[in-house]
Design a protein around this motif. Structure first.
Motif, PDB file in Angstrom:
ATOM      1  N   GLY B   1     -15.552   9.293   0.261  1.00  0.00           N
ATOM      2  CA  GLY B   1     -16.822   9.294  -0.461  1.00  0.00           C
ATOM      3  C   GLY B   1     -17.681   8.116  -0.069  1.00  0.00           C
ATOM      4  N   ASP B   2     -18.893   8.139  -0.575  1.00  0.00           N
ATOM      5  CA  ASP B   2     -19.824   7.047  -0.287  1.00  0.00           C
ATOM      6  C   ASP B   2     -19.436   5.792  -1.046  1.00  0.00           C
ATOM      7  N   SER B   3     -19.803   4.663  -0.503  1.00  0.00           N
ATOM      8  CA  SER B   3     -19.490   3.407  -1.169  1.00  0.00           C
ATOM      9  C   SER B   3     -20.515   2.343  -0.837  1.00  0.00           C
ATOM     10  N   VAL B   4     -20.646   1.396  -1.747  1.00  0.00           N
ATOM     11  CA  VAL B   4     -21.535   0.252  -1.575  1.00  0.00           C
ATOM     12  C   VAL B   4     -20.695  -1.002  -1.807  1.00  0.00           C
ATOM     13  N   THR B   5     -20.819  -1.950  -0.900  1.00  0.00           N
ATOM     14  CA  THR B   5     -20.010  -3.159  -0.980  1.00  0.00           C
ATOM     15  C   THR B   5     -20.876  -4.391  -1.168  1.00  0.00           C
ATOM     16  N   GLN B   6     -20.593  -5.126  -2.192  1.00  0.00           N
ATOM     17  CA  GLN B   6     -21.212  -6.426  -2.419  1.00  0.00           C
ATOM     18  C   GLN B   6     -20.075  -7.444  -2.438  1.00  0.00           C
ATOM     19  N   THR B   7     -20.030  -8.266  -1.434  1.00  0.00           N
ATOM     20  CA  THR B   7     -18.870  -9.126  -1.242  1.00  0.00           C
ATOM     21  C   THR B   7     -18.841 -10.330  -2.179  1.00  0.00           C
ATOM     22  N   GLU B   8     -19.995 -10.775  -2.625  1.00  0.00           N
ATOM     23  CA  GLU B   8     -20.013 -11.960  -3.491  1.00  0.00           C
ATOM     24  C   GLU B   8     -20.077 -11.567  -4.956  1.00  0.00           C
ATOM     25  N   GLY B   9     -19.144 -12.086  -5.720  1.00  0.00           N
ATOM     26  CA  GLY B   9     -19.201 -11.845  -7.150  1.00  0.00           C
ATOM     27  C   GLY B   9     -20.172 -12.788  -7.836  1.00  0.00           C
ATOM     28  N   LEU B  10     -20.273 -13.987  -7.299  1.00  0.00           N
ATOM     29  CA  LEU B  10     -21.150 -15.004  -7.870  1.00  0.00           C
ATOM     30  C   LEU B  10     -21.818 -15.776  -6.733  1.00  0.00           C
ATOM     31  N   VAL B  11     -23.128 -15.911  -6.850  1.00  0.00           N
ATOM     32  CA  VAL B  11     -23.879 -16.745  -5.925  1.00  0.00           C
ATOM     33  C   VAL B  11     -24.623 -17.796  -6.745  1.00  0.00           C
ATOM     34  N   THR B  12     -24.419 -19.035  -6.395  1.00  0.00           N
ATOM     35  CA  THR B  12     -25.084 -20.127  -7.096  1.00  0.00           C
ATOM     36  C   THR B  12     -26.030 -20.824  -6.131  1.00  0.00           C
ATOM     37  N   VAL B  13     -27.255 -21.040  -6.572  1.00  0.00           N
ATOM     38  CA  VAL B  13     -28.257 -21.659  -5.717  1.00  0.00           C
ATOM     39  C   VAL B  13     -29.110 -22.610  -6.553  1.00  0.00           C
ATOM     40  N   THR B  14     -29.608 -23.625  -5.932  1.00  0.00           N
ATOM     41  CA  THR B  14     -30.500 -24.571  -6.608  1.00  0.00           C
ATOM     42  C   THR B  14     -31.922 -24.037  -6.607  1.00  0.00           C
ATOM     43  N   GLU B  15     -32.604 -24.238  -7.694  1.00  0.00           N
ATOM     44  CA  GLU B  15     -33.990 -23.784  -7.822  1.00  0.00           C
ATOM     45  C   GLU B  15     -34.838 -24.251  -6.648  1.00  0.00           C
ATOM     46  N   GLY B  16     -35.635 -23.325  -6.108  1.00  0.00           N
ATOM     47  CA  GLY B  16     -36.507 -23.657  -4.996  1.00  0.00           C
ATOM     48  C   GLY B  16     -35.914 -23.388  -3.627  1.00  0.00           C
TER      49      GLY B  16
END
Lengths: 114, 114
Positions: B1-16
Protein backbone atom coordinates in the motif's frame (compact mmCIF):
# COMPACT_ATOMS: atom_id res chain seq x y z
CA UNK A 1 -14.60 23.06 1.55
CA UNK A 2 -16.62 21.10 4.09
CA UNK A 3 -17.54 22.19 7.59
CA UNK A 4 -17.82 19.41 10.12
CA UNK A 5 -19.39 19.60 13.55
CA UNK A 6 -18.94 17.13 16.35
CA UNK A 7 -20.95 16.52 19.45
CA UNK A 8 -20.03 16.34 22.27
CA UNK A 9 -16.86 18.43 22.46
CA UNK A 10 -15.72 16.38 25.40
CA UNK A 11 -17.02 13.57 27.53
CA UNK A 12 -16.06 11.79 30.71
CA UNK A 13 -17.39 8.29 31.28
CA UNK A 14 -16.88 5.31 33.50
CA UNK A 15 -15.15 2.15 32.40
CA UNK A 16 -17.52 -0.35 30.87
CA UNK A 17 -20.00 2.15 29.55
CA UNK A 18 -20.70 3.07 25.94
CA UNK A 19 -20.82 6.50 24.40
CA UNK A 20 -21.69 8.01 21.04
CA UNK A 21 -19.91 10.74 19.12
CA UNK A 22 -21.83 12.48 16.35
CA UNK A 23 -20.42 14.13 13.25
CA UNK A 24 -22.44 16.38 10.97
CA UNK A 25 -21.30 17.87 7.67
CA UNK A 26 -22.68 21.10 6.22
CA UNK A 27 -22.95 19.46 2.78
CA UNK A 28 -23.32 15.98 1.36
CA UNK A 29 -20.09 14.00 1.30
CA UNK A 30 -19.35 10.54 -0.01
CA UNK A 31 -16.94 9.32 2.64
CA UNK A 32 -16.48 10.21 6.26
CA UNK A 33 -13.43 9.15 8.21
CA UNK A 34 -12.84 8.67 11.90
CA UNK A 35 -9.46 9.20 13.52
CA UNK A 36 -8.10 8.55 16.99
CA UNK A 37 -5.33 10.69 18.44
CA UNK A 38 -3.69 10.05 21.77
CA UNK A 39 -2.22 13.01 23.59
CA UNK A 40 0.42 14.73 21.44
CA UNK A 41 0.69 11.71 19.16
CA UNK A 42 -0.06 10.81 15.54
CA UNK A 43 -3.46 10.63 13.90
CA UNK A 44 -4.64 7.04 13.54
CA UNK A 45 -7.27 6.29 10.91
CA UNK A 46 -9.91 4.09 12.49
CA UNK A 47 -12.42 3.57 9.72
CA UNK A 48 -14.04 4.86 6.56
CA UNK A 49 -17.81 5.24 6.48
CA UNK A 50 -19.90 5.45 3.33
CA UNK A 51 -23.65 5.79 3.17
CA UNK A 52 -25.59 2.55 3.00
CA UNK A 53 -22.68 0.23 3.61
CA UNK A 54 -20.75 -1.11 6.54
CA UNK A 55 -17.78 0.91 7.62
CA UNK A 56 -14.34 -0.31 6.59
CA UNK A 57 -12.03 -0.63 9.58
CA UNK A 58 -8.27 -0.28 9.73
CA UNK A 59 -6.04 -2.77 11.46
CA UNK A 60 -6.43 -2.58 15.22
CA UNK A 61 -10.01 -1.30 15.15
CA UNK A 62 -13.12 -3.46 15.09
CA UNK A 63 -16.80 -2.86 14.55
CA UNK A 64 -17.65 -4.56 17.81
CA UNK A 65 -15.58 -2.07 19.76
CA UNK A 66 -16.17 0.99 17.56
CA UNK A 67 -19.41 0.58 15.60
CA UNK A 68 -19.98 3.34 13.09
CA UNK A 69 -23.22 4.31 11.43
CA UNK A 70 -23.67 6.39 8.29
CA UNK A 71 -27.38 6.77 7.73
CA UNK A 72 -27.14 9.60 5.18
CA UNK A 73 -24.64 11.76 3.30
CA UNK A 74 -24.24 14.38 6.05
CA UNK A 75 -24.16 12.38 9.24
CA UNK A 76 -22.11 9.72 11.01
CA UNK A 77 -21.94 8.34 14.52
CA UNK A 78 -19.01 6.64 16.22
CA UNK A 79 -19.81 4.53 19.26
CA UNK A 80 -17.18 3.45 21.78
CA UNK A 81 -18.36 0.23 23.42
CA UNK A 82 -17.16 -1.04 26.78
CA UNK A 83 -14.98 2.01 27.19
CA UNK A 84 -11.62 1.57 28.93
CA UNK A 85 -9.05 4.08 30.16
CA UNK A 86 -6.95 3.13 27.15
CA UNK A 87 -9.66 4.59 24.91
CA UNK A 88 -9.07 8.04 26.39
CA UNK A 89 -8.07 10.17 23.43
CA UNK A 90 -9.38 12.70 20.95
CA UNK A 91 -11.64 11.44 18.19
CA UNK A 92 -11.90 13.39 14.95
CA UNK A 93 -14.22 12.94 12.02
CA UNK A 94 -13.12 14.19 8.63
CA UNK A 95 -14.22 14.37 5.03
CA UNK A 96 -13.54 16.11 1.75
CA UNK A 97 -15.59 17.47 -1.10
CA UNK A 98 -13.85 15.83 -4.04
CA UNK A 99 -11.26 13.28 -5.00
CA UNK A 100 -7.61 14.22 -4.60
CA UNK A 101 -8.74 17.13 -2.42
CA UNK A 102 -7.77 17.82 1.13
CA UNK A 103 -9.69 16.46 4.05
CA UNK A 104 -11.37 18.78 6.50
CA UNK A 105 -11.60 17.88 10.14
CA UNK A 106 -14.22 18.34 12.78
CA UNK A 107 -13.11 20.06 16.01
CA UNK A 108 -12.65 16.74 17.77
CA UNK A 109 -14.20 15.04 20.79
CA UNK A 110 -11.97 14.64 23.81
CA UNK A 111 -12.89 11.46 25.65
CA UNK A 112 -11.74 10.59 29.15
CA UNK A 113 -12.54 7.15 30.52
CA UNK A 114 -12.22 6.76 34.28
CA UNK B 1 0.00 0.00 0.00
CA UNK B 2 0.87 3.65 -0.15
CA UNK B 3 2.90 5.20 2.62
CA UNK B 4 4.27 8.52 3.78
CA UNK B 5 7.44 8.72 5.84
CA UNK B 6 8.42 11.51 8.17
CA UNK B 7 11.70 10.58 9.75
CA UNK B 8 11.86 13.23 12.46
CA UNK B 9 9.55 12.99 15.41
CA UNK B 10 10.73 16.28 16.84
CA UNK B 11 12.52 19.20 15.24
CA UNK B 12 13.76 22.01 17.44
CA UNK B 13 14.89 25.30 15.95
CA UNK B 14 15.72 28.75 17.26
CA UNK B 15 13.43 31.59 16.27
CA UNK B 16 14.56 33.32 13.10
CA UNK B 17 16.50 30.36 11.75
CA UNK B 18 15.47 28.21 8.79
CA UNK B 19 13.64 24.97 9.27
CA UNK B 20 13.09 21.92 7.08
CA UNK B 21 10.73 19.03 7.75
CA UNK B 22 11.32 15.95 5.65
CA UNK B 23 8.72 13.91 3.85
CA UNK B 24 9.09 11.00 1.45
CA UNK B 25 6.47 8.71 0.04
CA UNK B 26 5.75 5.47 -1.76
CA UNK B 27 2.85 5.02 -4.12
CA UNK B 28 2.00 3.06 -7.23
CA UNK B 29 -0.42 5.67 -8.55
CA UNK B 30 0.47 8.28 -11.14
CA UNK B 31 -2.12 10.85 -10.15
CA UNK B 32 -1.40 12.06 -6.66
CA UNK B 33 -2.13 15.08 -4.54
CA UNK B 34 0.15 16.04 -1.68
CA UNK B 35 -0.51 18.01 1.45
CA UNK B 36 1.10 19.40 4.52
CA UNK B 37 -1.24 19.67 7.48
CA UNK B 38 -0.58 21.64 10.64
CA UNK B 39 -2.13 20.93 14.01
CA UNK B 40 -1.82 23.56 16.71
CA UNK B 41 -2.25 22.64 20.35
CA UNK B 42 -5.84 21.73 21.20
CA UNK B 43 -6.99 22.22 17.62
CA UNK B 44 -7.90 20.01 14.69
CA UNK B 45 -5.49 19.45 11.80
CA UNK B 46 -5.83 21.88 8.91
CA UNK B 47 -4.26 22.07 5.49
CA UNK B 48 -1.18 24.25 5.21
CA UNK B 49 -0.06 23.46 1.65
CA UNK B 50 -1.15 21.32 -1.23
CA UNK B 51 0.40 20.34 -4.55
CA UNK B 52 0.07 17.88 -7.38
CA UNK B 53 2.51 19.38 -9.90
CA UNK B 54 5.99 17.97 -10.17
CA UNK B 55 8.85 20.44 -9.54
CA UNK B 56 6.53 23.35 -8.79
CA UNK B 57 7.07 25.34 -5.59
CA UNK B 58 3.97 25.90 -3.47
CA UNK B 59 3.88 28.56 -0.77
CA UNK B 60 1.56 29.54 2.05
CA UNK B 61 2.01 31.45 5.29
CA UNK B 62 5.75 31.68 4.75
CA UNK B 63 6.16 27.94 4.29
CA UNK B 64 7.04 26.34 0.97
CA UNK B 65 7.30 22.87 -0.46
CA UNK B 66 8.18 21.43 -3.85
CA UNK B 67 7.00 18.05 -5.05
CA UNK B 68 9.86 16.04 -6.53
CA UNK B 69 8.57 12.84 -8.04
CA UNK B 70 12.08 11.82 -9.06
CA UNK B 71 13.04 11.51 -5.40
CA UNK B 72 9.52 10.84 -4.04
CA UNK B 73 9.79 13.81 -1.72
CA UNK B 74 7.72 16.77 -0.56
CA UNK B 75 9.79 18.51 2.12
CA UNK B 76 8.43 21.51 4.00
CA UNK B 77 10.65 24.53 4.54
CA UNK B 78 10.59 27.99 6.01
CA UNK B 79 13.38 30.53 5.87
CA UNK B 80 12.73 32.06 9.27
CA UNK B 81 10.88 30.12 11.94
CA UNK B 82 8.53 31.96 14.29
CA UNK B 83 7.44 31.02 17.79
CA UNK B 84 3.89 30.68 16.49
CA UNK B 85 5.02 27.94 14.10
CA UNK B 86 5.37 25.51 16.98
CA UNK B 87 2.91 22.73 16.15
CA UNK B 88 2.53 19.21 14.84
CA UNK B 89 3.04 18.89 11.07
CA UNK B 90 1.76 16.03 8.94
CA UNK B 91 2.73 15.18 5.40
CA UNK B 92 -0.03 13.39 3.49
CA UNK B 93 -1.06 12.17 0.06
CA UNK B 94 -4.28 11.37 -1.72
CA UNK B 95 -4.07 8.90 -4.55
CA UNK B 96 -7.48 7.37 -4.95
CA UNK B 97 -9.68 8.29 -7.91
CA UNK B 98 -12.72 6.90 -6.09
CA UNK B 99 -12.53 8.47 -2.68
CA UNK B 100 -10.87 11.36 -0.92
CA UNK B 101 -9.07 9.16 1.56
CA UNK B 102 -5.76 10.68 2.60
CA UNK B 103 -2.72 8.75 3.82
CA UNK B 104 -0.93 10.59 6.63
CA UNK B 105 2.62 10.37 7.83
CA UNK B 106 3.33 9.97 11.52
CA UNK B 107 3.87 13.67 12.00
CA UNK B 108 6.77 15.89 13.06
CA UNK B 109 6.56 18.14 16.06
CA UNK B 110 8.20 21.51 15.42
CA UNK B 111 9.37 23.34 18.47
CA UNK B 112 10.58 26.91 17.94
CA UNK B 113 12.61 28.30 20.81
CA UNK B 114 13.25 31.97 21.58
Amino acid sequence: SVLLYQKPNRDICQSGTSLKIQCVADSQVVSMFWYQQFQEQSLMLMATANEGSEATYESGFTKDKFPISRPNLTFSTLTVNNARPGDSSIYFCSSGDSNYAEQFFGPGTRLTVL
Amino acid sequence: GDSVTQTEGLVTVTEGLPVKLNCTYQTTYLTIAFFWYVQYLNEAPQVLLKSSTDNKRTEHQGFHATLHKSSSSFHLQKSSAQLSDSALYYCALSDSPNTNKVVFGTGTRLQVLP
